[in-house]
Design a protein around this motif. Structure first.
Motif, PDB file in Angstrom:
ATOM      1  N   VAL A   8       0.859  -1.184   0.000  1.00  9.84           N
ATOM      2  CA  VAL A   8       0.000   0.000   0.000  1.00  9.84           C
ATOM      3  C   VAL A   8       0.900   1.241   0.000  1.00  9.84           C
ATOM      4  O   VAL A   8       1.772   1.388   0.865  1.00  9.84           O
TER       5      VAL A   8
ATOM      6  N   PRO B 113       1.095   5.725  -0.960  1.00 11.96           N
ATOM      7  CA  PRO B 113       0.287   6.937  -1.169  1.00 11.96           C
ATOM      8  C   PRO B 113      -0.047   7.109  -2.653  1.00 11.96           C
ATOM      9  O   PRO B 113       0.703   6.653  -3.528  1.00 11.96           O
ATOM     10  N   ASP B 114      -1.158   7.773  -2.953  1.00  8.72           N
ATOM     11  CA  ASP B 114      -1.581   7.894  -4.352  1.00  8.72           C
ATOM     12  C   ASP B 114      -0.697   8.823  -5.174  1.00  8.72           C
ATOM     13  O   ASP B 114      -0.833   8.879  -6.408  1.00  8.72           O
TER      14      ASP B 114
ATOM     15  N   ARG C  84      -3.262   2.319   7.061  1.00 11.37           N
ATOM     16  CA  ARG C  84      -3.662   2.869   5.760  1.00 11.37           C
ATOM     17  C   ARG C  84      -3.774   4.389   5.830  1.00 11.37           C
ATOM     18  O   ARG C  84      -3.430   5.095   4.876  1.00 11.37           O
TER      19      ARG C  84
ATOM     20  N   VAL D   7      -0.368   5.781   5.648  1.00 10.85           N
ATOM     21  CA  VAL D   7       0.123   5.727   4.266  1.00 10.85           C
ATOM     22  C   VAL D   7      -0.505   6.850   3.443  1.00 10.85           C
ATOM     23  O   VAL D   7       0.185   7.560   2.694  1.00 10.85           O
ATOM     24  N   ALA D   8      -1.814   7.044   3.576  1.00 11.63           N
ATOM     25  CA  ALA D   8      -2.498   8.106   2.832  1.00 11.63           C
ATOM     26  C   ALA D   8      -1.921   9.478   3.167  1.00 11.63           C
ATOM     27  O   ALA D   8      -1.899  10.379   2.317  1.00 11.63           O
TER      28      ALA D   8
ATOM     29  N   VAL E 280      -4.768   6.139  -1.208  1.00 14.78           N
ATOM     30  CA  VAL E 280      -3.755   5.096  -1.304  1.00 14.78           C
ATOM     31  C   VAL E 280      -3.995   4.264  -2.558  1.00 14.78           C
ATOM     32  O   VAL E 280      -5.088   4.242  -3.122  1.00 14.78           O
TER      33      VAL E 280
END
Length: 306
Positions: free
Chosen positions: A171, A173-174, A231, A234-235, A253
């Motif tokens: 996972v 980050p976007d 999560r 991570v985001a 994510v």
């Protein structure tokens, strides 16, 4: 003294209630002579007279009245305890103490219980969420009948059966450099900062093992207790994580398939070896074993950030 007194409390309470040995014996279904001898021995053991005898009737002495209240409360408590354990063992409406991982709680376990209750609609559950090692300790302490855990434990005092395996995703980050990818080798994340569960969690041990297979030791910046908290970290751009798929896609994510090493965790059910099962526990255990290979809901496809 308690061992001596306990078998005679019900006899004493019946005689006190009827104030008549014959009627008390009839209610209890014992010979009058047996009941009379029991009362004499009870008084001898206590060293006090509990009854004043007047022909065929009896009346409580002051000591008898003092003794009666606590004796009746003790008998009532025993009766409630007996009723409780019998209710928990009832095949149709008994109770199962079931432990499971936090990551199984939002979708997997509710789906399992719903399916089980199609044929056992009145069975009750005590549900406990925890990490693997803590659940195993509660299993050993007798607090749990069964637990759904990962990794599948291997211990001489436990019986464990593998039920399914779950893919783990990397996972990120976007806006991460890997976010446009669908697949990744774990070695490509060797220089990344990781967010992980705390030591003692099965998923933490699996993460460390997979990174070792990929040839590196993860640099851990944050440790937590919940996969969804990781999560969120991570985001926020605070690291990457190896996690099972979410029940609902999390914005911010991207979840990447790990092609090497093979990133999965085994899910199994465990119970205490030699521990007798009540009928509802046996039924739920058989149900879980029947779901081998079909335990987990089908994973939703999580597309990379465009």
């Amino acid at each position: 003294m308690v061992t001596v007194l306990a078998p005679r409390l019900a006899y004493f309470a019946a005689v006190a209630r009827h104030e008549h040995v014959t009627r008390a014996a009839h209610e209890l279904g014992v010979p009058q002579s047996t009941l009379s001898r029991a009362m004499v021995r009870l008084e001898e053991d206590l060293g006090v007279a509990l009854f004043a005898r007047r022909g065929r009737t009896v009346a409580l002495t002051p000591a008898g009245r003092t003794f009666l209240g606590p004796a009746e409360r003790a008998l009532a408590e025993v009766g409630r305890a007996a009723e409780s354990v019998r209710a928990d063992a009832d095949p149709a409406a008994g109770k199962v103490a079931f432990g499971f991982l936090h990551t199984m709680g939002s979708e997997t376990v509710p789906g399992l219980i719903r399916a089980f209750r199609v044929t056992h609609p009145r069975v009750r559950f005590t549900l406990v969420q925890n990490y693997g090692e803590a659940m195993i300790e509660r299993l050993r302490a007798g607090d749990l009948d069964l637990c759904l855990t990962s990794p599948v434990p291997d211990a001489p005092d436990l019986v464990a059966r593998r039920l399914d395996e779950q893919r783990l995703r990397l996972v990120v980050p976007d806006d991460h450099r890997l976010a446009s990818r669908k697949r990744v080798r774990l070695a490509e994340a060797a220089e990344e900062t990781f967010v992980t569960l705390e030591p003692g969690y099965g998923l933490r041990r699996i993460t460390d093992d997979l990174c070792a297979q990929a040839g590196f030791t993860p640099r851990v910046a944050f440790e937590g207790e919940e996969a969804e908290t990781l999560r969120g970290l991570v985001a926020a751009g605070l690291g990457v994580a190896l996690l099972p798929p979410p029940a609902v896609a999390r914005p911010g994510v991207v979840e990447l398939t790990v092609t090497a090493p093979r990133a999965v965790r085994e899910i199994g059910v465990a119970w205490l070896d030699g521990h007798p099962d009540t009928p509802p526990v046996a039924a739920f255990k058989a149900f879980l074993l029947s779901r081998r290979g079909q335990l987990l809901p089908q994973e939703a496809l999580v597309l990379p950030h465009p």
